[in-house]
Design an enzyme around this catalytic site. Structure first.
Site, PDB file in Angstrom:
ATOM      1  N   CYS A 324       0.834  -1.208   0.000  1.00  0.00           N
ATOM      2  CA  CYS A 324       0.000   0.000   0.000  1.00  0.00           C
ATOM      3  C   CYS A 324       0.867   1.256   0.000  1.00  0.00           C
ATOM      4  O   CYS A 324       0.688   2.141   0.837  1.00  0.00           O
ATOM      5  CB  CYS A 324      -0.904  -0.002   1.210  1.00  0.00           C
ATOM      6  SG  CYS A 324      -1.919  -1.459   1.280  1.00  0.00           S
ATOM      7  N   ASP A 325       1.837   1.299  -0.868  1.00  0.00           N
ATOM      8  CA  ASP A 325       2.683   2.477  -0.984  1.00  0.00           C
ATOM      9  C   ASP A 325       2.802   2.780  -2.461  1.00  0.00           C
ATOM     10  O   ASP A 325       3.139   1.892  -3.259  1.00  0.00           O
ATOM     11  CB  ASP A 325       4.064   2.196  -0.375  1.00  0.00           C
ATOM     12  CG  ASP A 325       4.908   3.460  -0.311  1.00  0.00           C
ATOM     13  OD1 ASP A 325       4.925   4.231  -1.298  1.00  0.00           O
ATOM     14  OD2 ASP A 325       5.565   3.677   0.720  1.00  0.00           O
TER      15      ASP A 325
END
Ligand SMILES: *Cc1c(COP(=O)(O)O)cnc(C)c1O
Length: 376
Positions: A324-325
């Protein structure tokens, strides 16, 4: 992909993502390097792939080791390396680590500053030191310039002071940058090294060794020259600048020894588009920047990629990792194309991933485990 790796993947079907390293390829790379540069003592740069199996095999082959930390030193010792064949090559060391390394028998240290020199003089008395000099990393796909090394005049003073402090001023090192594609860079660097040798000679100091660092390539998307061309360029530069008074030579290969020995197998998690008229598909994998593909930062290293659907028509994709980056995008500008029928669950392989993959993987970002590795 080597036959042994293909068989391993087919028979074992290991969970992805994982790297499979063929130790026989590393052994052969080591032997080829010895054959083409017989004058150079090989110090394997442990950071490239610190698997105990790799280090043990190279120790058995007679390799020496370039280490950056106490745990790397201990890894080499546990793998059977003689402490006399270990170089503590990081120019940034805690003095307590220098003391511990000295206690374990390590007698060769890199410096590029006065404080570091003083640490060695205090905590590793009488040891050999070599000074790393600054060189441009023009032509390197993974540069290591600026952060390491010092100017030649400073190096001369440091090595002179080393003598005055009771250390042995052993030699000079440099690193032309990793995945160096310009073969003339060793000549540029060695011109500076030779200057340093003569200016120290005028002060009564006979340096003994030149440490040529790393920089030899692995085979990524772009074709590279073979080992004979690199070895030839290096030896030509050596004789160009040192004539027949050739110093002892050290070389610190990482990427070129282990890079081509590894295959990273991953799996497609999702294929999607961001809008109905999006021209490119996003292909999300179970591997990304944080769990193995750190060197795709700025898309610097471009791995060769194959999939289980090769042969079908292909179309452009953006390849991205699972975390989730939003920096966890593997290739966007590089313009990779993959089969149009690619689906979740399909296997995808990144080739020449034996170097700088497992050792760069984060511990647990988003709960994703560090990259698994099998040495066969
Ligand atoms: C990383 C490193 C190496 C290995 O470089 P490669 O380009 O991977 O061969 C060698 N020496 C030092 C000091 C390094 O930091």
């Amino acid at each position: 992909m080597s036959e042994r790796i293909r068989e391993f993947l087919e028979q074992q079907r290991p969970p992805t993502p994982c790297v499979v390293v063929d130790l026989e390829i590393i052994r052969q790379n080591y032997r080829n390097l010895r054959e083409h540069l017989p004058l150079a003592q090989v110090y394997y740069a442990v950071k490239a792939n610190p698997a105990p199996e790799v280090v043990r095999m190279l120790a058995a082959e007679g390799s020496s080791f370039d280490t950056a930390s106490l745990p790397e030193i201990d890894l080499c010792l546990a793998a059977g390396a003689d402490p006399r064949n270990i170089s503590f090559g990081n120019t940034i060391k805690k003095e307590s680590d220098v003391r511990e390394a000295f206690g374990r028998g390590v007698r060769l240290y890199a410096i590029d500053s006065q404080q570091e020199l003083h640490k060695i003089a205090r905590s590793a008395p009488g040891s050999r030191v070599y000074c790393r000099i600054l060189v441009e990393n023009t032509g390197a796909q993974w540069p290591l310039s600026k952060k390491f090394g010092c100017a030649v005049d400073m190096a001369a003073d440091l090595l002179t002071e080393a003598r005055d402090l009771g250390l042995e001023p052993f030699g000079v090192s440099f690193h032309v940058g990793s995945q160096q594609t310009a073969l003339d860079q060793w000549d540029v660097a060695l011109a500076r090294v030779a200057m340093l040798f003569s200016s120290l000679q005028e002060r009564g100091i006979e340096l003994k060794a030149v440490n040529l660092g790393g920089g030899f390539p692995a085979h990524y998307l772009d074709e590279v020259e073979g080992l004979p061309a690199y070895a030839g360029a290096v030896m030509h530069a050596i004789t160009n600048h040192f004539g027949n008074r050739i110093p002892a030579l050290m070389i610190e290969p990482g990427r070129s020894l282990v890079g081509d020995s590894g295959i990273l197998q991953a799996e497609v998690v999702l294929v999607s588009k961001k809008s109905y008229d999006d021209e490119r598909r996003w292909v999300f994998l179970d591997v990304g920047r944080f769990n193995g593909l750190a060197e795709t930062m700025d898309e610097a290293i471009k791995y060769r990629v194959t999939t289980s659907r090769d042969g079908a028509d292909t179309a452009p994709v953006i390849l991205a990792g699972p975390t989730c980056d939003s920096v966890d995008v593997i290739y966007d500008k590089a313009g990779y194309c993959l089969p149009v029928d690619l689906e979740p669950g399909d296997k995808i392989e990144f080739h020449s991933t034996g170097a700088y993959t497992t050792s760069y993987a984060s511990v647990n970002f988003n709960g994703f485990a560090p990259l698994r590795q099998y040495c066969i």
